[in-house]
Design an enzyme around this catalytic site. Structure first.
Site, mmCIF file in Angstrom:
data_model
loop_
_atom_site.group_PDB
_atom_site.id
_atom_site.type_symbol
_atom_site.label_atom_id
_atom_site.label_comp_id
_atom_site.label_asym_id
_atom_site.label_seq_id
_atom_site.Cartn_x
_atom_site.Cartn_y
_atom_site.Cartn_z
ATOM 1 N N ALA A 64 11.090 39.389 42.968
ATOM 2 C CA ALA A 64 10.349 38.506 43.875
ATOM 3 C C ALA A 64 9.880 37.306 43.064
ATOM 4 C CB ALA A 64 9.161 39.261 44.459
ATOM 5 N N GLY A 109 12.334 43.214 42.731
ATOM 6 C CA GLY A 109 12.916 43.035 44.064
ATOM 7 C C GLY A 109 14.442 42.919 44.024
ATOM 8 N N GLU A 112 15.663 46.406 43.937
ATOM 9 C CA GLU A 112 15.412 46.932 45.296
ATOM 10 C C GLU A 112 16.467 46.406 46.275
ATOM 11 O OE1 GLU A 112 11.297 45.584 44.939
ATOM 12 O OE2 GLU A 112 10.634 47.608 45.405
ATOM 13 N N GLU A 132 7.542 45.847 37.645
ATOM 14 C CA GLU A 132 6.325 45.428 38.354
ATOM 15 C C GLU A 132 5.040 45.799 37.641
ATOM 16 O OE1 GLU A 132 9.018 46.673 39.793
ATOM 17 O OE2 GLU A 132 9.438 45.622 41.659
HETATM 18 N N1 CO8 Z 1 10.156 34.750 39.716
HETATM 19 C C1 CO8 Z 1 10.084 33.426 39.519
HETATM 20 N N2 CO8 Z 1 10.762 32.802 38.523
HETATM 21 C C2 CO8 Z 1 11.527 33.564 37.736
HETATM 22 C C3 CO8 Z 1 11.645 34.959 37.902
HETATM 23 C C4 CO8 Z 1 10.926 35.556 38.971
HETATM 24 N N3 CO8 Z 1 10.992 36.880 39.238
HETATM 25 N N4 CO8 Z 1 12.477 35.432 36.946
HETATM 26 C C5 CO8 Z 1 12.861 34.373 36.210
HETATM 27 N N5 CO8 Z 1 12.291 33.248 36.679
HETATM 28 C C6 CO8 Z 1 12.445 31.878 36.169
HETATM 29 C C7 CO8 Z 1 11.722 31.688 34.839
HETATM 30 O O1 CO8 Z 1 10.352 31.444 35.059
HETATM 31 C C8 CO8 Z 1 12.453 30.512 34.263
HETATM 32 O O2 CO8 Z 1 11.981 29.338 34.890
HETATM 33 P P1 CO8 Z 1 11.763 27.977 34.016
HETATM 34 O O3 CO8 Z 1 13.144 27.627 33.535
HETATM 35 O O4 CO8 Z 1 11.220 27.010 35.015
HETATM 36 O O5 CO8 Z 1 10.827 28.330 32.908
HETATM 37 C C9 CO8 Z 1 13.892 30.720 34.744
HETATM 38 O O6 CO8 Z 1 13.807 31.623 35.846
HETATM 39 C C10 CO8 Z 1 14.783 31.350 33.682
HETATM 40 O O7 CO8 Z 1 14.149 32.554 33.248
HETATM 41 P P2 CO8 Z 1 13.863 32.859 31.680
HETATM 42 O O8 CO8 Z 1 13.734 31.597 30.895
HETATM 43 O O9 CO8 Z 1 12.742 33.829 31.623
HETATM 44 O O10 CO8 Z 1 15.251 33.567 31.314
HETATM 45 P P3 CO8 Z 1 15.501 34.641 30.155
HETATM 46 O O11 CO8 Z 1 16.979 34.791 30.063
HETATM 47 O O12 CO8 Z 1 14.737 34.279 28.922
HETATM 48 O O13 CO8 Z 1 14.848 36.011 30.699
HETATM 49 C C11 CO8 Z 1 14.445 37.709 32.388
HETATM 50 C C12 CO8 Z 1 15.402 36.635 31.820
HETATM 51 C C13 CO8 Z 1 14.300 38.850 31.373
HETATM 52 C C14 CO8 Z 1 15.058 38.210 33.667
HETATM 53 C C15 CO8 Z 1 13.048 37.070 32.642
HETATM 54 O O14 CO8 Z 1 13.235 35.863 33.388
HETATM 55 C C16 CO8 Z 1 12.109 37.938 33.402
HETATM 56 O O15 CO8 Z 1 11.537 38.857 32.830
HETATM 57 N N6 CO8 Z 1 11.902 37.659 34.730
HETATM 58 C C17 CO8 Z 1 10.939 38.320 35.541
HETATM 59 C C18 CO8 Z 1 11.440 39.685 35.956
HETATM 60 C C19 CO8 Z 1 10.377 40.403 36.766
HETATM 61 O O16 CO8 Z 1 9.305 40.686 36.319
HETATM 62 N N7 CO8 Z 1 10.744 40.729 38.031
HETATM 63 C C20 CO8 Z 1 9.901 41.457 38.916
HETATM 64 C C21 CO8 Z 1 9.136 40.543 39.791
HETATM 65 S S1 CO8 Z 1 7.964 41.427 40.791
HETATM 66 C C22 CO8 Z 1 8.828 42.029 42.101
HETATM 67 O O17 CO8 Z 1 10.016 41.823 42.217
HETATM 68 C C23 CO8 Z 1 8.033 42.837 43.072
HETATM 69 C C24 CO8 Z 1 8.664 42.926 44.456
HETATM 70 C C25 CO8 Z 1 7.659 43.449 45.449
HETATM 71 C C26 CO8 Z 1 6.486 42.494 45.649
HETATM 72 C C27 CO8 Z 1 5.673 42.880 46.781
HETATM 73 C C28 CO8 Z 1 4.408 41.985 46.909
HETATM 74 C C29 CO8 Z 1 4.697 40.647 47.568
#
Ligand code: CO8
Length: 258
Positions: A64, A109, A112, A132
């Site tokens: 998400a 997500g 999921e 999460e």
């Molecule tokens: N949301 C928003 N932006 C994201 C997300 C995300 N989930 N994942 C990556 N991005 C963005 C980064 O912020 C970055 O943006 P910018 O270039 O502007 O800085 C861009 O994508 C590229 O990402 P990275 O530079 O971090 O890329 P890496 O290759 O270094 O890392 C990863 C890749 C490991 C995937 C890393 O991006 C990461 O850890 N992402 C987050 C993963 C995460 O925590 N996902 C779970 C989110 S919570 C969720 O899904 C809950 C669902 C249910 C919610 C219910 C309540 C509403």
């Protein structure tokens, strides 16, 4: 028509691609709305027999959209959660099969979303996880329910509580994906499975999806009764006569979807 998705229908297959690579295809409210609409289109279009869902770039879906969630009130967060749950339930329950072609990160997500598909084929580059708890929340788009049903209660809790990211081979080993293929073969492998399923009687495929989806949360006896009801449709069909007749006449079946 879509801002964050690519949608194309070719030879009976709908290709749905989440196309927000700069944010690793993160599920914003807008992406969730478009996914719901796209799978309604898959369901309603008589030209479509099956869908393949994938992501553009290095992610399938990295979860998400955290930048959108960070400022939400509790009630707004709840609304987004319900929206996400509705999307996953919708994909899982449309009348046609959905194959997830998992090309890269499938986190939160995104994992999921993958689990809402009927079948998951992963690239060797795919990574899975439910991170999460790192963010102070728990999975909210169905992960606490679908993950243990796929990989078992212990492994489901392990992944949710540790937030560990696993590679495609480990995902295969624990039963989170059905196949792992080299990255360049991913779409070809998904299409091959799609075509195999498309060669069967559509009414049988739909009944199979219905029976498995609904039976999985029932006790076996009630589930078997449900299976019996789901079989009545295919058994009454012209395609049943064609399938059985073709077998006895030693020729390929030509199903008419009747
Ligand atoms: N949301 C928003 N932006 C994201 C997300 C995300 N989930 N994942 C990556 N991005 C963005 C980064 O912020 C970055 O943006 P910018 O270039 O502007 O800085 C861009 O994508 C590229 O990402 P990275 O530079 O971090 O890329 P890496 O290759 O270094 O890392 C990863 C890749 C490991 C995937 C890393 O991006 C990461 O850890 N992402 C987050 C993963 C995460 O925590 N996902 C779970 C989110 S919570 C969720 O899904 C809950 C669902 C249910 C919610 C219910 C309540 C509403």
């Amino acid at each position: 028509m879509y801002q964050h998705l690519l949608y194309e229908v070719k030879d009976g297959i709908a290709y749905v691609t989440v196309n927000r690579p700069k944010s690793l295809n993160a599920l914003s409210n807008e992406v969730l709305d478009e996914l719901y609409a796209a799978f309604t289109a898959v369901n309603d279009d008589p030209e479509v027999q099956i869908a393949i869902l994938t992501g553009e770039g290095k992610a399938f879906v990295a979860g998400a959209d955290i930048s959108q969630m960070v400022n939400l009130s509790t009630l707004e967060g709840r609304a987004m959660m319900i929206k996400g749950q509705n999307v996953m339930n919708h994909i899982e329950n449309i009348d046609k099969p959905v194959i997830g072609a998992i090309n890269g990160f499938a986190l939160g997500g995104g994992c999921e979303l993958a689990m809402a598909c009927d079948i998951r084929i992963a690239s060797e580059k795919a990574k899975f996880g439910q991170p999460e708890v790192n963010l102070g929340i728990i999975p909210g788009f169905g992960g606490t329910q679908r993950l243990p049903r796929l990989v078992g209660k212990g492994m489901g809790k392990y992944l949710i509580m540790t937030a560990e990211m696993i590679d495609a081979q480990e995902a295969y080993r624990i039963g989170l994906v059905e196949r792992v293929v080299p990255a360049e073969e991913l779409m070809g492998a998904a299409e091959k499975v799609a075509k195999t399923i498309m060669s069967k009687a559509p009414i049988a495929i739909r009944a199979a999806k219905l029976a498995v989806n609904n039976g999985i949360s029932l006790d076996v006896r009630t589930g078997v009764a449900f299976e019996g009801e789901a079989l009545v449709g295919p058994f009454s069909s012209e395609d049943r006569k064609e399938g059985m007749g073709a077998f006895l006449e030693k020729r390929p079946a030509a199903f008419q979807n009747k």
